[in-house]
Design a protein around this motif. Structure first.
Motif, mmCIF file in Angstrom:
data_model
loop_
_atom_site.group_PDB
_atom_site.id
_atom_site.type_symbol
_atom_site.label_atom_id
_atom_site.label_comp_id
_atom_site.label_asym_id
_atom_site.label_seq_id
_atom_site.Cartn_x
_atom_site.Cartn_y
_atom_site.Cartn_z
ATOM 1 N N GLU A 1 0.832 -1.203 0.000
ATOM 2 C CA GLU A 1 0.000 0.000 0.000
ATOM 3 C C GLU A 1 0.869 1.257 0.000
ATOM 4 O OE1 GLU A 1 -0.221 -2.508 2.186
ATOM 5 O OE2 GLU A 1 -2.272 -3.232 2.228
ATOM 6 N N GLY A 2 1.942 1.241 0.792
ATOM 7 C CA GLY A 2 2.844 2.390 0.843
ATOM 8 C C GLY A 2 3.517 2.652 -0.491
ATOM 9 N N GLY A 3 3.913 1.581 -1.178
ATOM 10 C CA GLY A 3 4.514 1.739 -2.505
ATOM 11 C C GLY A 3 3.523 2.322 -3.493
ATOM 12 N N GLN A 4 2.286 1.843 -3.435
ATOM 13 C CA GLN A 4 1.258 2.372 -4.343
ATOM 14 C C GLN A 4 0.955 3.835 -4.019
ATOM 15 O OE1 GLN A 4 0.106 0.337 -6.988
ATOM 16 N NE2 GLN A 4 -0.321 2.413 -7.646
ATOM 17 N N GLN A 5 0.884 4.167 -2.728
ATOM 18 C CA GLN A 5 0.641 5.560 -2.338
ATOM 19 C C GLN A 5 1.801 6.459 -2.769
ATOM 20 O OE1 GLN A 5 -0.108 5.462 1.882
ATOM 21 N NE2 GLN A 5 -2.006 4.307 1.629
ATOM 22 N N THR A 6 3.018 5.954 -2.682
ATOM 23 C CA THR A 6 4.176 6.724 -3.116
ATOM 24 C C THR A 6 4.081 7.024 -4.608
ATOM 25 O OG1 THR A 6 5.570 5.841 -1.350
ATOM 26 C CG2 THR A 6 6.709 6.699 -3.302
ATOM 27 N N LEU A 7 3.705 6.016 -5.401
ATOM 28 C CA LEU A 7 3.544 6.252 -6.838
ATOM 29 C C LEU A 7 2.363 7.174 -7.117
ATOM 30 C CD1 LEU A 7 4.392 2.807 -8.455
ATOM 31 C CD2 LEU A 7 5.872 4.809 -8.123
ATOM 32 N N ASP A 8 1.309 7.096 -6.307
ATOM 33 C CA ASP A 8 0.186 8.034 -6.441
ATOM 34 C C ASP A 8 0.657 9.459 -6.171
ATOM 35 O OD1 ASP A 8 -1.481 5.853 -6.966
ATOM 36 O OD2 ASP A 8 -2.421 5.874 -4.981
ATOM 37 N N ASN A 9 1.477 9.638 -5.125
ATOM 38 C CA ASN A 9 2.030 10.965 -4.817
ATOM 39 C C ASN A 9 2.872 11.478 -5.979
ATOM 40 O OD1 ASN A 9 0.866 10.883 -2.267
ATOM 41 N ND2 ASN A 9 2.761 10.338 -1.225
ATOM 42 N N LEU A 10 3.692 10.590 -6.552
ATOM 43 C CA LEU A 10 4.507 10.960 -7.708
ATOM 44 C C LEU A 10 3.614 11.406 -8.861
ATOM 45 C CD1 LEU A 10 7.066 11.106 -9.448
ATOM 46 C CD2 LEU A 10 6.824 8.640 -9.824
ATOM 47 N N ALA A 11 2.572 10.626 -9.145
ATOM 48 C CA ALA A 11 1.669 10.960 -10.250
ATOM 49 C C ALA A 11 1.025 12.327 -10.044
ATOM 50 C CB ALA A 11 0.597 9.879 -10.398
ATOM 51 N N ALA A 12 0.570 12.601 -8.830
ATOM 52 C CA ALA A 12 -0.060 13.893 -8.538
ATOM 53 C C ALA A 12 0.953 15.027 -8.678
ATOM 54 C CB ALA A 12 -0.666 13.883 -7.136
ATOM 55 N N TYR A 13 2.169 14.811 -8.172
ATOM 56 C CA TYR A 13 3.206 15.839 -8.249
ATOM 57 C C TYR A 13 3.577 16.129 -9.706
ATOM 58 C CZ TYR A 13 7.723 18.129 -7.978
ATOM 59 O OH TYR A 13 8.758 19.008 -8.145
ATOM 60 N N VAL A 14 3.792 15.079 -10.484
ATOM 61 C CA VAL A 14 4.186 15.257 -11.876
ATOM 62 C C VAL A 14 3.043 15.899 -12.670
ATOM 63 C CG1 VAL A 14 4.842 14.026 -13.981
ATOM 64 C CG2 VAL A 14 5.936 13.450 -11.828
ATOM 65 N N ALA A 15 1.798 15.497 -12.413
ATOM 66 C CA ALA A 15 0.653 16.095 -13.108
ATOM 67 C C ALA A 15 0.584 17.592 -12.830
ATOM 68 C CB ALA A 15 -0.646 15.411 -12.677
ATOM 69 N N GLU A 16 0.820 17.985 -11.581
ATOM 70 C CA GLU A 16 0.811 19.407 -11.227
ATOM 71 C C GLU A 16 1.966 20.131 -11.924
ATOM 72 O OE1 GLU A 16 -0.339 23.040 -9.521
ATOM 73 O OE2 GLU A 16 -1.413 21.178 -9.890
ATOM 74 N N SER A 17 3.133 19.500 -11.996
ATOM 75 C CA SER A 17 4.278 20.101 -12.687
ATOM 76 C C SER A 17 3.982 20.298 -14.161
ATOM 77 C CB SER A 17 5.524 19.211 -12.533
ATOM 78 O OG SER A 17 5.909 19.148 -11.194
ATOM 79 N N VAL A 18 3.357 19.290 -14.796
ATOM 80 C CA VAL A 18 3.001 19.388 -16.207
ATOM 81 C C VAL A 18 1.981 20.504 -16.404
ATOM 82 C CG1 VAL A 18 1.826 18.195 -18.102
ATOM 83 C CG2 VAL A 18 3.575 17.000 -16.764
ATOM 84 N N ARG A 19 0.972 20.572 -15.529
ATOM 85 C CA ARG A 19 -0.053 21.612 -15.637
ATOM 86 C C ARG A 19 0.579 22.999 -15.526
ATOM 87 N NH1 ARG A 19 -2.468 25.070 -12.832
ATOM 88 N NH2 ARG A 19 -1.617 24.410 -10.831
ATOM 89 N N GLN A 20 1.449 23.187 -14.534
ATOM 90 C CA GLN A 20 2.093 24.489 -14.347
ATOM 91 C C GLN A 20 2.969 24.844 -15.547
ATOM 92 O OE1 GLN A 20 4.113 24.231 -10.581
ATOM 93 N NE2 GLN A 20 2.229 24.516 -9.410
ATOM 94 N N ASP A 21 3.686 23.852 -16.079
ATOM 95 C CA ASP A 21 4.540 24.091 -17.241
ATOM 96 C C ASP A 21 3.701 24.521 -18.439
ATOM 97 O OD1 ASP A 21 7.143 23.984 -18.594
ATOM 98 O OD2 ASP A 21 6.257 22.297 -19.694
ATOM 99 N N ARG A 22 2.559 23.865 -18.638
ATOM 100 C CA ARG A 22 1.676 24.231 -19.750
ATOM 101 C C ARG A 22 1.140 25.649 -19.573
ATOM 102 N NH1 ARG A 22 -1.208 18.415 -19.884
ATOM 103 N NH2 ARG A 22 0.305 17.392 -21.204
ATOM 104 N N GLU A 23 0.791 26.014 -18.335
ATOM 105 C CA GLU A 23 0.286 27.364 -18.073
ATOM 106 C C GLU A 23 1.357 28.405 -18.377
ATOM 107 O OE1 GLU A 23 -1.167 27.475 -14.059
ATOM 108 O OE2 GLU A 23 -2.935 26.274 -14.537
ATOM 109 N N VAL A 24 2.595 28.130 -17.973
ATOM 110 C CA VAL A 24 3.693 29.064 -18.226
ATOM 111 C C VAL A 24 3.919 29.209 -19.724
ATOM 112 C CG1 VAL A 24 6.197 29.376 -18.000
ATOM 113 C CG2 VAL A 24 4.825 28.761 -16.002
ATOM 114 N N ARG A 25 3.937 28.067 -20.437
ATOM 115 C CA ARG A 25 4.132 28.123 -21.890
ATOM 116 C C ARG A 25 2.973 28.862 -22.563
ATOM 117 N NH1 ARG A 25 4.931 22.393 -23.959
ATOM 118 N NH2 ARG A 25 4.002 21.903 -21.978
#
Length: 178
Positions: free
Chosen positions: A146-170
């Motif tokens: 469960e911890g490994g899956q939650q860690t990957l979920d955290n990664l997915a959320a973090y990367v999605a936010e980074s992609v969203r912010q990058d798109r907004e800046v562009r």
């Protein structure tokens, strides 16, 4: 013959292994980068509710990440990782324990594979423990799957936010340029 050796190895570690996988909606280079820079790791690493304090970080083969994982109940977990193989942006191999001399340290292999014409990334975390008992303890006492899956979920959320912010800046830059 190589296939037979790989099959024998897989059987030899099956009772000591945990495998967690997830598809992340971001390009492989970006997902890989989230593992390579401490400014990223400190923002998503660990299961839900955990935070990370880094003491030192040297991302290279033979380098070490020395950190404390803070549990939501206030418990601190001393952590130590040494990178044993880095093949950007395909895979990272590491040894993870409480310290350099931890006899219970485990090995992990993380693979990053492009999916969906490169728009997504499948990450697979394979962790092999020194014994079946240590694997079982990690699963039962520390909820490692469960911890490994939650860690990957955290990664997915973090990367999605980074992609969203990058798109907004562009998008803002493109509007200013018109």
């Amino acid at each position: 013959m190589a296939g037979a050796r790989q099959g024998a190895r897989a059987e030899a570690v099956a009772d000591r292994e945990i495998v967690v996988s997830r598809v992340i909606d971001a390009p492989r280079d970006l997902v890989f980068e989230a593992f390579t820079e401490v400014r990223h790791l400190g923002r998503w690493w660990g299961p839900a509710g955990f935070t990370t304090t880094t003491r030192s970080f040297d991302f290279r083969e033979g380098g070490v990440w020395d950190f404390v994982l803070h549990g939501p109940d206030g418990t601190d977990y001393q952590e130590w990782i040494t990178w044993t193989e880095i093949v950007p942006p395909e895979r990272i191999a590491l040894v993870h324990g409480e310290s350099r001399d931890d006899p219970n340290a485990f090995e992990s292999l993380l693979t990053f594979t492009s999916e969906g014409a490169g728009a997504g990334t499948r990450i697979v975390m394979r962790t092999v423990f020194p014994s079946r008992e240590l694997r079982d303890e990690a699963v039962e006492k520390y909820h490692a799957v469960e911890g490994g899956q939650q860690t990957l979920d955290n990664l997915a959320a973090y990367v999605a936010e980074s992609v969203r912010q990058d798109r907004e800046v562009r998008g803002s830059r493109e509007k200013e340029g018109h």
